[in-house]
Write a protein that holds these residues in place. Structure first.
Motif, PDB file in Angstrom:
ATOM      1  N   GLN A   2       1.212  -0.584  -1.528  1.00  0.00           N
ATOM      2  CA  GLN A   2       1.350   0.780  -2.233  1.00  0.00           C
ATOM      3  C   GLN A   2       1.240   1.662  -1.046  1.00  0.00           C
ATOM      4  O   GLN A   2       0.194   1.496  -0.140  1.00  0.00           O
ATOM      5  CB  GLN A   2       0.356   1.282  -3.218  1.00  0.00           C
ATOM      6  CG  GLN A   2       0.593   0.396  -4.590  1.00  0.00           C
ATOM      7  CD  GLN A   2      -0.442   0.693  -5.768  1.00  0.00           C
ATOM      8  OE1 GLN A   2      -1.908   0.641  -5.289  1.00  0.00           O
ATOM      9  NE2 GLN A   2       0.056   1.430  -6.722  1.00  0.00           N
ATOM     10  N   LEU A   7      -0.934   4.996  -4.408  1.00  0.00           N
ATOM     11  CA  LEU A   7      -2.283   4.533  -4.962  1.00  0.00           C
ATOM     12  C   LEU A   7      -3.137   5.603  -5.254  1.00  0.00           C
ATOM     13  O   LEU A   7      -3.876   5.408  -6.370  1.00  0.00           O
ATOM     14  CB  LEU A   7      -2.983   3.993  -3.604  1.00  0.00           C
ATOM     15  CG  LEU A   7      -4.464   3.266  -3.802  1.00  0.00           C
ATOM     16  CD1 LEU A   7      -4.538   2.330  -4.916  1.00  0.00           C
ATOM     17  CD2 LEU A   7      -4.966   2.624  -2.629  1.00  0.00           C
ATOM     18  N   CYS A  11      -4.873   6.057  -9.130  1.00  0.00           N
ATOM     19  CA  CYS A  11      -6.098   6.257  -9.335  1.00  0.00           C
ATOM     20  C   CYS A  11      -6.729   7.828  -9.779  1.00  0.00           C
ATOM     21  O   CYS A  11      -7.871   7.829  -9.695  1.00  0.00           O
ATOM     22  CB  CYS A  11      -6.965   5.720  -7.915  1.00  0.00           C
ATOM     23  SG  CYS A  11      -7.029   4.118  -7.889  1.00  0.00           S
ATOM     24  N   TYR A  40      -1.443   0.159   1.357  1.00  0.00           N
ATOM     25  CA  TYR A  40      -2.623  -0.587   0.649  1.00  0.00           C
ATOM     26  C   TYR A  40      -2.329  -1.660  -0.298  1.00  0.00           C
ATOM     27  O   TYR A  40      -1.404  -1.625  -1.050  1.00  0.00           O
ATOM     28  CB  TYR A  40      -3.247   0.826  -0.287  1.00  0.00           C
ATOM     29  CG  TYR A  40      -3.605   1.941   0.408  1.00  0.00           C
ATOM     30  CD1 TYR A  40      -4.851   2.085   1.040  1.00  0.00           C
ATOM     31  CD2 TYR A  40      -2.507   3.022   0.753  1.00  0.00           C
ATOM     32  CE1 TYR A  40      -5.089   3.120   1.810  1.00  0.00           C
ATOM     33  CE2 TYR A  40      -3.079   4.168   1.350  1.00  0.00           C
ATOM     34  CZ  TYR A  40      -4.254   4.192   2.105  1.00  0.00           C
ATOM     35  OH  TYR A  40      -4.836   5.487   2.652  1.00  0.00           O
ATOM     36  N   SER A  41      -3.134  -2.686   0.180  1.00  0.00           N
ATOM     37  CA  SER A  41      -2.900  -3.886  -0.701  1.00  0.00           C
ATOM     38  C   SER A  41      -3.807  -3.793  -1.874  1.00  0.00           C
ATOM     39  O   SER A  41      -4.361  -2.840  -2.228  1.00  0.00           O
ATOM     40  CB  SER A  41      -3.550  -4.929   0.226  1.00  0.00           C
ATOM     41  OG  SER A  41      -5.178  -4.714   0.536  1.00  0.00           O
ATOM     42  N   GLU A  42      -3.760  -4.964  -2.815  1.00  0.00           N
ATOM     43  CA  GLU A  42      -4.598  -5.038  -3.920  1.00  0.00           C
ATOM     44  C   GLU A  42      -6.061  -4.766  -3.503  1.00  0.00           C
ATOM     45  O   GLU A  42      -6.814  -4.182  -4.297  1.00  0.00           O
ATOM     46  CB  GLU A  42      -4.105  -6.255  -4.729  1.00  0.00           C
ATOM     47  CG  GLU A  42      -4.840  -6.189  -6.074  1.00  0.00           C
ATOM     48  CD  GLU A  42      -4.817  -4.826  -6.884  1.00  0.00           C
ATOM     49  OE1 GLU A  42      -5.843  -4.328  -7.706  1.00  0.00           O
ATOM     50  OE2 GLU A  42      -3.563  -4.198  -6.937  1.00  0.00           O
ATOM     51  N   GLU A  43      -6.378  -5.607  -2.512  1.00  0.00           N
ATOM     52  CA  GLU A  43      -7.773  -5.615  -2.315  1.00  0.00           C
ATOM     53  C   GLU A  43      -8.316  -4.305  -1.981  1.00  0.00           C
ATOM     54  O   GLU A  43      -9.477  -3.593  -2.310  1.00  0.00           O
ATOM     55  CB  GLU A  43      -8.014  -6.468  -0.902  1.00  0.00           C
ATOM     56  CG  GLU A  43      -9.436  -6.540  -0.489  1.00  0.00           C
ATOM     57  CD  GLU A  43      -9.626  -7.532   0.653  1.00  0.00           C
ATOM     58  OE1 GLU A  43     -10.334  -7.017   1.734  1.00  0.00           O
ATOM     59  OE2 GLU A  43      -9.048  -8.725   0.482  1.00  0.00           O
ATOM     60  N   ASP A  44      -7.575  -3.431  -1.280  1.00  0.00           N
ATOM     61  CA  ASP A  44      -7.760  -1.936  -0.789  1.00  0.00           C
ATOM     62  C   ASP A  44      -7.780  -1.115  -2.029  1.00  0.00           C
ATOM     63  O   ASP A  44      -8.697  -0.445  -2.249  1.00  0.00           O
ATOM     64  CB  ASP A  44      -6.513  -1.418  -0.004  1.00  0.00           C
ATOM     65  CG  ASP A  44      -6.820  -1.953   1.472  1.00  0.00           C
ATOM     66  OD1 ASP A  44      -7.644  -2.265   1.880  1.00  0.00           O
ATOM     67  OD2 ASP A  44      -5.360  -1.979   1.965  1.00  0.00           O
ATOM     68  N   ALA A  45      -7.093  -1.334  -3.025  1.00  0.00           N
ATOM     69  CA  ALA A  45      -7.017  -0.739  -4.487  1.00  0.00           C
ATOM     70  C   ALA A  45      -8.208  -1.008  -5.236  1.00  0.00           C
ATOM     71  O   ALA A  45      -8.925   0.019  -5.677  1.00  0.00           O
ATOM     72  CB  ALA A  45      -5.706  -0.972  -4.936  1.00  0.00           C
ATOM     73  N   GLN A  46      -8.760  -2.254  -5.138  1.00  0.00           N
ATOM     74  CA  GLN A  46     -10.060  -2.665  -5.688  1.00  0.00           C
ATOM     75  C   GLN A  46     -11.331  -2.058  -5.040  1.00  0.00           C
ATOM     76  O   GLN A  46     -12.054  -1.570  -5.554  1.00  0.00           O
ATOM     77  CB  GLN A  46     -10.104  -4.235  -5.659  1.00  0.00           C
ATOM     78  CG  GLN A  46      -9.285  -4.846  -6.603  1.00  0.00           C
ATOM     79  CD  GLN A  46      -9.531  -6.354  -6.293  1.00  0.00           C
ATOM     80  OE1 GLN A  46      -9.981  -7.009  -5.673  1.00  0.00           O
ATOM     81  NE2 GLN A  46      -8.626  -7.204  -7.382  1.00  0.00           N
ATOM     82  N   ARG A  49     -11.117   1.595  -6.072  1.00  0.00           N
ATOM     83  CA  ARG A  49     -11.627   1.895  -7.588  1.00  0.00           C
ATOM     84  C   ARG A  49     -13.166   1.547  -7.686  1.00  0.00           C
ATOM     85  O   ARG A  49     -14.187   2.218  -8.174  1.00  0.00           O
ATOM     86  CB  ARG A  49     -11.403   0.663  -8.481  1.00  0.00           C
ATOM     87  CG  ARG A  49      -9.523   1.174  -8.843  1.00  0.00           C
ATOM     88  CD  ARG A  49      -9.198   0.249  -9.847  1.00  0.00           C
ATOM     89  NE  ARG A  49      -8.957  -0.883  -9.290  1.00  0.00           N
ATOM     90  CZ  ARG A  49      -7.572  -1.349  -9.022  1.00  0.00           C
ATOM     91  NH1 ARG A  49      -6.868  -0.741  -8.591  1.00  0.00           N
ATOM     92  NH2 ARG A  49      -7.611  -3.004  -8.502  1.00  0.00           N
TER      93      ARG A  49
END
Length: 133
Positions: A2, A7, A11, A40-46, A49
């Motif tokens: 993203q 992102l 959020c 941004y990767s899913e790990e970055d998104a996690q 959060r």
């Protein structure tokens, strides 16, 4: 992957907030688009959060940085380390609550002492009390 606006929107924050977290070392997206946009990767998104939940719980940026370090190497830490941080935050919050209760009570005492009428404020007990040194 993203882009920053996507992102941030997902959020419920502004892109500037994401940039702020990056500047303060809480996020570090390593991916860039061919045009140089942050991706941004899913790990970055996690991780974002996690940061937002910790912030909502009252943790400072420094606290969050430490929690992220613990999260990244859980096996090097014990639960007591994390619990200690939370208990310190509870104590800090209780101190603030106690201060707010004292402030509320002081204000209520001022309000109770005032007649609250339509008279001139020349002899206002609230103003007189605030003027007293």
């Amino acid at each position: 992957m993203q882009r920053i606006g996507e992102l941030a929107g997902a959020c419920g924050i502004k892109p500037d907030t994401l940039r702020f977290y990056e500047k303060n070392g809480l996020l570090n997206p390593v991916n860039r688009s061919p045009k140089g946009y942050r991706l941004y990767s899913e790990e970055d998104a996690q991780q974002l959060r996690f940061i937002l939940r910790a912030k909502a719980m009252g943790f400072s940026l420094s606290d969050i940085r430490e929690l992220l370090n613990i999260e990244a190497s859980r096996s090097d830490w014990v639960c007591a380390d994390v619990k200690g941080m939370v208990e310190a935050k509870v104590d800090e919050l209780q101190t603030k609550i106690d201060e707010m209760i004292r402030l509320r009570d002081s204000l209520q005492t001022l309000a109770d002492a005032c007649c609250g009428g339509a008279e001139s404020a020349i002899h206002c007990s609230i103003l007189d009390t605030l003027e007293t040194k």
